[in-house]
Design a protein around this motif. Structure first.
Motif, PDB file in Angstrom:
ATOM      1  N   LEU A  60       0.821  -1.206   0.000  1.00 30.19           N
ATOM      2  CA  LEU A  60       0.000   0.000   0.000  1.00 30.19           C
ATOM      3  C   LEU A  60       0.857   1.259   0.000  1.00 30.19           C
ATOM      4  N   LEU A  61       1.870   1.292   0.843  1.00 27.31           N
ATOM      5  CA  LEU A  61       2.726   2.471   0.925  1.00 27.31           C
ATOM      6  C   LEU A  61       3.583   2.627  -0.324  1.00 27.31           C
ATOM      7  N   LEU A  62       4.066   1.516  -0.846  1.00 29.57           N
ATOM      8  CA  LEU A  62       4.824   1.599  -2.096  1.00 29.57           C
ATOM      9  C   LEU A  62       3.934   2.110  -3.235  1.00 29.57           C
ATOM     10  N   GLY A  63       2.674   1.635  -3.278  1.00 30.97           N
ATOM     11  CA  GLY A  63       1.751   2.116  -4.309  1.00 30.97           C
ATOM     12  C   GLY A  63       1.441   3.593  -4.153  1.00 30.97           C
ATOM     13  N   LEU A  64       1.246   4.046  -2.898  1.00 24.88           N
ATOM     14  CA  LEU A  64       1.018   5.472  -2.662  1.00 24.88           C
ATOM     15  C   LEU A  64       2.214   6.302  -3.102  1.00 24.88           C
ATOM     16  N   GLY A  65       3.400   5.824  -2.782  1.00 26.63           N
ATOM     17  CA  GLY A  65       4.593   6.573  -3.187  1.00 26.63           C
ATOM     18  C   GLY A  65       4.788   6.593  -4.682  1.00 26.63           C
ATOM     19  N   TRP A  66       4.603   5.438  -5.330  1.00 20.96           N
ATOM     20  CA  TRP A  66       4.773   5.357  -6.790  1.00 20.96           C
ATOM     21  C   TRP A  66       3.746   6.231  -7.502  1.00 20.96           C
ATOM     22  N   GLY A  67       2.482   6.094  -7.109  1.00 19.25           N
ATOM     23  CA  GLY A  67       1.452   6.915  -7.728  1.00 19.25           C
ATOM     24  C   GLY A  67       1.617   8.387  -7.413  1.00 19.25           C
ATOM     25  N   GLY A  68       1.958   8.707  -6.136  1.00 19.28           N
ATOM     26  CA  GLY A  68       2.137  10.103  -5.767  1.00 19.28           C
ATOM     27  C   GLY A  68       3.260  10.770  -6.527  1.00 19.28           C
ATOM     28  N   TRP A  69       4.362  10.058  -6.731  1.00 18.22           N
ATOM     29  CA  TRP A  69       5.490  10.645  -7.464  1.00 18.22           C
ATOM     30  C   TRP A  69       5.099  10.938  -8.903  1.00 18.22           C
ATOM     31  N   HIS A  70       4.398  10.016  -9.562  1.00 24.26           N
ATOM     32  CA  HIS A  70       3.975  10.247 -10.945  1.00 24.26           C
ATOM     33  C   HIS A  70       2.938  11.364 -11.025  1.00 24.26           C
ATOM     34  N   HIS A  71       2.040  11.422 -10.049  1.00 26.20           N
ATOM     35  CA  HIS A  71       1.066  12.518 -10.034  1.00 26.20           C
ATOM     36  C   HIS A  71       1.770  13.860  -9.880  1.00 26.20           C
ATOM     37  N   LEU A  72       2.757  13.892  -9.027  1.00 25.61           N
ATOM     38  CA  LEU A  72       3.492  15.139  -8.809  1.00 25.61           C
ATOM     39  C   LEU A  72       4.230  15.570 -10.065  1.00 25.61           C
ATOM     40  N   GLN A  73       4.842  14.619 -10.770  1.00 24.85           N
ATOM     41  CA  GLN A  73       5.525  14.946 -12.022  1.00 24.85           C
ATOM     42  C   GLN A  73       4.547  15.468 -13.070  1.00 24.85           C
ATOM     43  N   ALA A  74       3.365  14.860 -13.128  1.00 22.48           N
ATOM     44  CA  ALA A  74       2.371  15.312 -14.110  1.00 22.48           C
ATOM     45  C   ALA A  74       1.871  16.716 -13.788  1.00 22.48           C
ATOM     46  N   LEU A  75       1.674  17.015 -12.522  1.00 19.44           N
ATOM     47  CA  LEU A  75       1.226  18.358 -12.144  1.00 19.44           C
ATOM     48  C   LEU A  75       2.302  19.398 -12.447  1.00 19.44           C
ATOM     49  N   ASP A  76       3.552  19.049 -12.210  1.00 26.35           N
ATOM     50  CA  ASP A  76       4.636  19.997 -12.438  1.00 26.35           C
ATOM     51  C   ASP A  76       4.859  20.262 -13.929  1.00 26.35           C
ATOM     52  N   ALA A  77       4.481  19.313 -14.776  1.00 23.73           N
ATOM     53  CA  ALA A  77       4.695  19.459 -16.220  1.00 23.73           C
ATOM     54  C   ALA A  77       3.566  20.205 -16.919  1.00 23.73           C
ATOM     55  N   ARG A  78       2.547  20.629 -16.189  1.00 25.68           N
ATOM     56  CA  ARG A  78       1.404  21.271 -16.831  1.00 25.68           C
ATOM     57  C   ARG A  78       1.766  22.620 -17.447  1.00 25.68           C
ATOM     58  N   VAL A  79       1.115  22.914 -18.560  1.00 23.28           N
ATOM     59  CA  VAL A  79       1.240  24.225 -19.197  1.00 23.28           C
ATOM     60  C   VAL A  79       0.489  25.238 -18.341  1.00 23.28           C
ATOM     61  N   VAL A  80       1.072  26.413 -18.167  1.00 19.03           N
ATOM     62  CA  VAL A  80       0.446  27.449 -17.345  1.00 19.03           C
ATOM     63  C   VAL A  80       0.013  28.656 -18.161  1.00 19.03           C
ATOM     64  N   LEU A  81       0.025  28.558 -19.462  1.00 15.17           N
ATOM     65  CA  LEU A  81      -0.399  29.684 -20.288  1.00 15.17           C
ATOM     66  C   LEU A  81      -1.895  29.894 -20.193  1.00 15.17           C
ATOM     67  N   SER A  82      -2.324  31.140 -20.187  1.00 19.13           N
ATOM     68  CA  SER A  82      -3.735  31.488 -20.251  1.00 19.13           C
ATOM     69  C   SER A  82      -4.147  31.624 -21.711  1.00 19.13           C
ATOM     70  N   PRO A  83      -5.432  31.404 -22.030  1.00 16.59           N
ATOM     71  CA  PRO A  83      -5.874  31.563 -23.412  1.00 16.59           C
ATOM     72  C   PRO A  83      -5.782  33.020 -23.842  1.00 16.59           C
ATOM     73  N   GLY A  84      -5.592  33.209 -25.132  1.00 11.52           N
ATOM     74  CA  GLY A  84      -5.539  34.559 -25.668  1.00 11.52           C
ATOM     75  C   GLY A  84      -4.146  35.134 -25.761  1.00 11.52           C
ATOM     76  N   GLY A  85      -3.130  34.397 -25.269  1.00  6.61           N
ATOM     77  CA  GLY A  85      -1.763  34.894 -25.382  1.00  6.61           C
ATOM     78  C   GLY A  85      -1.235  34.740 -26.800  1.00  6.61           C
ATOM     79  N   GLU A  86      -0.034  35.254 -27.018  1.00  7.42           N
ATOM     80  CA  GLU A  86       0.536  35.169 -28.358  1.00  7.42           C
ATOM     81  C   GLU A  86       0.939  33.735 -28.690  1.00  7.42           C
ATOM     82  N   PRO A  87       0.950  33.369 -29.962  1.00 14.79           N
ATOM     83  CA  PRO A  87       1.294  31.999 -30.343  1.00 14.79           C
ATOM     84  C   PRO A  87       2.718  31.618 -29.928  1.00 14.79           C
ATOM     85  N   VAL A  88       2.917  30.330 -29.771  1.00 17.06           N
ATOM     86  CA  VAL A  88       4.196  29.780 -29.347  1.00 17.06           C
ATOM     87  C   VAL A  88       4.756  28.921 -30.473  1.00 17.06           C
TER      88      VAL A  88
END
Length: 805
Positions: free
Chosen positions: A77-105
């Motif tokens: 259970l703890l290994l699963g929480l750690g494995w899943g939590g680490w991947h969730h954290l990486q996915a959250l950190d990789a999110r795009v933070v641009l707001s709509p309407g900005g200039e093209p990239v």
């Protein structure tokens, strides 16, 4: 081993369970999972190692394996929480933070998977949706920097989902230099309905947008599977068939040709799982290959009997079955149900071939663990839960025995029992995941499962094998499969006339109902009926929590660029507009309005007001009227069974409702013909003016004798409405703007916002803060669904002045 694996799977799943709102994990909780849980799990693993060491080197001290089982379960259970939590954290950190309407990239990226062709509006040419993995950081201005740490808004490895209008030919593994408008993941935030942001999170997609222009840098290599898929697609589309898109979906996993009407048909009859490549189809491919391999060896042995001395027919069948289900998996795009079936079929085939026995439960848990090891974010996808739950229920009900014959029962009876098991067992989970349940699912699947699984899919598979050696025979097989599909669709169309059942259950009701379903499957009715009674009692208790008399509640639903407002009193409900619909077939009636009705009370409406004949206001009305009991309909364009909305007045539970009669210009537009609703209870007043313009607002002023407490900005905050005179006379304490975040119309207009700020109004926008809930007995507080109930996968507005926009 089973306890360790089960604990690991449970640990990965825990953050994605449908917890009550107050207990939904936050981003800080996910961060803690990724930091210390692995260390604790490692410590438990050391303890297990010590226990094993003591058993080996201290043989005189007996160790009871049963005493180690809880330790192994906790370690997993703890290994699963750690494995899943680490991947969730990486996915959250990789999110795009641009707001709509900005200039093209501008950036370089590689296409992941095959692009999906969408239904294109007139004049847009070919429209595709593709996923692109970024290979290099964005190359232009400061708008692509994070506001705090000045890091790029997205980095190499980020996966984007992009739409491309008038797109050229794009293939998997192509590398492109793209100019795109990109924004962070964003979707509707409501009490009920499909959670698009969670789906993006589960798919590993960190941003979305649309392509403005692109230049191909390198063409992707064409694999054998890609050639086979393209060849089969060309062959089937070249035949004269009525339903080629469904056959292609069953063979290659491509859903592009299935229109919105057909998807709605499958959803209403509970047969979506059959119209895509599911685990059952992959299992059938494995059985087909296994039997074909055995038959081939035995036929060859008839001509050369000594062949059986070198080749075992069972092992040859296992190898052929493994090859068939693997090729089918690759050809179909490797969805979660197909992967699950493949992971379970391979060990079963190999074990049977070598004369061994295997526990189905261990095989199922091993498949779950392997999928979660590859990608723990899959727990956010509905297909993950439904696929594994269906197999677990069947294994539990049949206890590993064969479906075709059990204690002398005919296979037809066992097939009916299997559908009963799936229907009863999956009903609570389906309601918990989707908020809806098909009343005709059982009779529909009773015919659809054998027709699709034992007739259409085998015909399609045989036909695909004969495309090159015997194309005429292949065309005949595809034609027969198409005819059977047409007969099945006729049956489903008749069943789809029944309305969908929309329900909302809490976490504890879901657990109780699921436990009752399992007991019913096992035949333990003494335990099942009390649990069902307790679940019904909890649902009745929840639904009995009504508003006090003479009070009302206003819920502005987040439907993007459109309007859908729910007004509740103690015993009545009014729906003002039903949100937009789009050319591709998507509409917010099924996606937002009806699920939110079920989540906030009884899914019924005493009065439906359709302000005017614009698609952003009435697009979801057809679905609402088809699936929800509506007592009366008022509109500015009355048709059959509808009433003109001007000059109506009534009272519900001490709350006064008035549809105002206002003078309109001689050549009034649809906007200016909008119904105007005024709701009052004591000194609290609500004004809903639809999309009326300044000309109509001038006549509205004469009917507003006192200021209003809550007001919706007319025409979504357009510059053509909310005149200074109306703002000063209405003088609202709270203003709701029903408009999409970053919409192309620029709503709400900055000048309009300034006018309301001048009179001291507190301003909220549904597109930025999600659904907004206001109560007449607490007029100074507003519940903001995105900000007040923020699960860790939901994005927040990055700008500091979000509360005013």
């Amino acid at each position: 081993m089973l306890a360790l694996l089960s604990g690991f799977a449970a640990g990965c799943m825990l953050p994605a369970l449908p917890w009550p709102l107050k207990f939904i994990p936050s981003q800080s909780f996910i961060q803690s999972l990724g930091s210390w849980e692995l260390l604790v799990g490692s410590a438990f693993a050391v303890m297990l190692g010590w226990s094993a060491w003591s058993k080996i080197f201290r043989p005189g001290v007996p160790v009871d394996p049963a005493r180690l089982r809880p330790l192994r379960l906790a370690t997993g259970l703890l290994l699963g929480l750690g494995w899943g939590g680490w991947h969730h954290l990486q996915a959250l950190d990789a999110r795009v933070v641009l707001s709509p309407g900005g200039e093209p990239v501008r950036f370089e990226g590689e296409v992941v998977g095959e692009p999906v062709e969408l239904v294109a509006p007139a004049g847009r040419g070919r429209v595709i949706r593709l996923q692109v993995r970024v290979n290099g950081p964005p190359q232009n201005s400061t708008q692509i920097r994070r506001s705090l740490d000045e890091q790029p808004a997205f980095r190499p490895g980020t996966t984007l989902m992009l739409t491309w209008n008038e797109a050229p030919a794009v293939r998997h593994a192509d590398r492109w230099r793209l100019l795109a408008s990109v924004k962070g993941p964003w979707g509707y935030a409501n009490p009920g309905g499909f959670d698009f942001e969670r789906w993006l999170f589960g798919q590993g997609i960190q941003g979305s947008g649309y392509v403005r222009s692109g230049e191909r840098i390198r063409a992707g290599s064409v694999t054998t599977i890609s050639r086979a898929r393209e060849g089969l697609t060309n062959f089937i589309t070249g035949l004269t068939l009525e339903h080629p898109a469904i056959l292609l979906a069953l063979l290659t996993g491509s859903r592009a040709g299935i229109d919105a009407g057909q998807w709605d048909l499958f959803r209403r009859t509970g047969t979506v799982h059959l119209m895509v490549v599911s685990g059952l189809h992959v299992g059938l491919a494995a059985v087909f290959g296994h039997l074909s391999g055995q038959l081939l060896v035995r036929l060859l042995a008839l001509a050369f009997p000594p062949l059986l001395l070198w080749i075992d027919a069972r092992k040859a069948g296992a190898i052929c079955g493994s090859a068939c289900c693997t090729v089918y998996l690759l050809l179909s795009g490797s969805g979660i149900p197909a992967q699950r079936a493949w992971l379970m079929a391979l060990p079963l085939l190999l074990v049977v071939a070598w004369g061994r026995r295997v526990r189905p439960g261990l095989t199922l848990v091993l498949a779950v663990v392997l999928l979660l090891l590859a990608d723990p974010l899959r727990v956010h996808l509905q297909g993950f839960w439904l696929s594994f739950a269906a197999v677990a229920l069947l294994a539990l009900a049949f206890n590993g025995r064969q479906l075709t014959q059990r204690h002398g029962r005919p296979w037809v009876r066992e097939l009916i029992r299997s559908q009963w098991v799936i229907g009863i067992g999956l009903a609570p989970l389906l309601v918990g995941l989707t908020g809806a349940f098909s009343l005709t699912g059982f009779p529909a699947n009773l015919l659809a499962v054998p027709v699709v699984s034992f007739a259409v899919v085998p015909l399609v598979l045989f036909g695909s094998l004969l495309v090159h050696p015997l194309p005429d025979v292949a065309a005949l097989l595809f034609g027969l499969a198409d005819w059977l599909t047409g007969m099945l669709l006729f049956w489903l169309t008749w069943l789809a006339e029944a309305p969908m059942l929309h329900l909302s259950v809490g976490f504890w009701q879901l657990l109780i109902a699921q436990a009752a379903g399992v007991f019913l499957i096992l035949g333990s009715q003494r335990q099942a009926w009390p649990l069902l009674g307790l679940g019904v009692l909890l649902c009745v208790t929840m639904s009995s929590q009504r508003l006090p008399s003479t009070q009302f509640r206003v819920s502005a639903l987040d439907v993007g660029q459109g309007t859908a407002v729910l007004v509740d009193t103690a015993r009545h409900r009014l729906l003002f507009d039903a949100g937009p619909a789009y050319p591709g077939g998507f509409e917010t009636g099924s996606a937002v309005v009806v699920p939110s009705l079920a989540s906030t009370g009884v899914p019924a409406v005493d009065a439906l007001v359709l302000s005017h004949d614009d698609l952003d206001h009435i697009g979801g009305a057809a679905y609402v009227r088809r699936n929800v009991a509506v007592q009366a309909v008022y509109s500015s364009f009355p048709g059959e069974d509808e009433l003109k909305c001007y000059g109506r007045r009534w009272q519900w539970d001490g709350v006064d409702f008035r549809l105002l009669r206002i003078r309109r210009p001689a050549a009034a537009s649809d906007n200016d013909l909008s119904c105007v609703l005024l709701v009052s209870a004591g000194d609290q007043r609500l004004l809903l003016a639809g999309d009326v313009g300044a000309a109509v607002e001038g006549h509205l002023l004469r009917l507003l004798d006192v200021p209003v407490t809550l007001m919706f900005a007319p025409h979504h905050g357009s510059a053509s409405s909310s005149s200074r005179a109306l703002v000063r006379v209405a003088n609202p304490r709270t203003l709701f703007v029903s408009a999409a975040r970053g919409n192309r119309y620029g709503h709400p207009h900055p000048e309009v916002i300034r006018r309301y700020e001048e009179v001291g109004a507190r301003i909220y926008q549904t597109g930025r803060q999600g659904a907004l809930v206001w109560r007449s007995d607490a007029p100074d507080s507003v519940l903001r669904w995105r900000e007040d109930f923020p699960p860790y996968w939901r994005s927040q507005e990055p700008t500091p002045d979000a509360s005013k926009r």
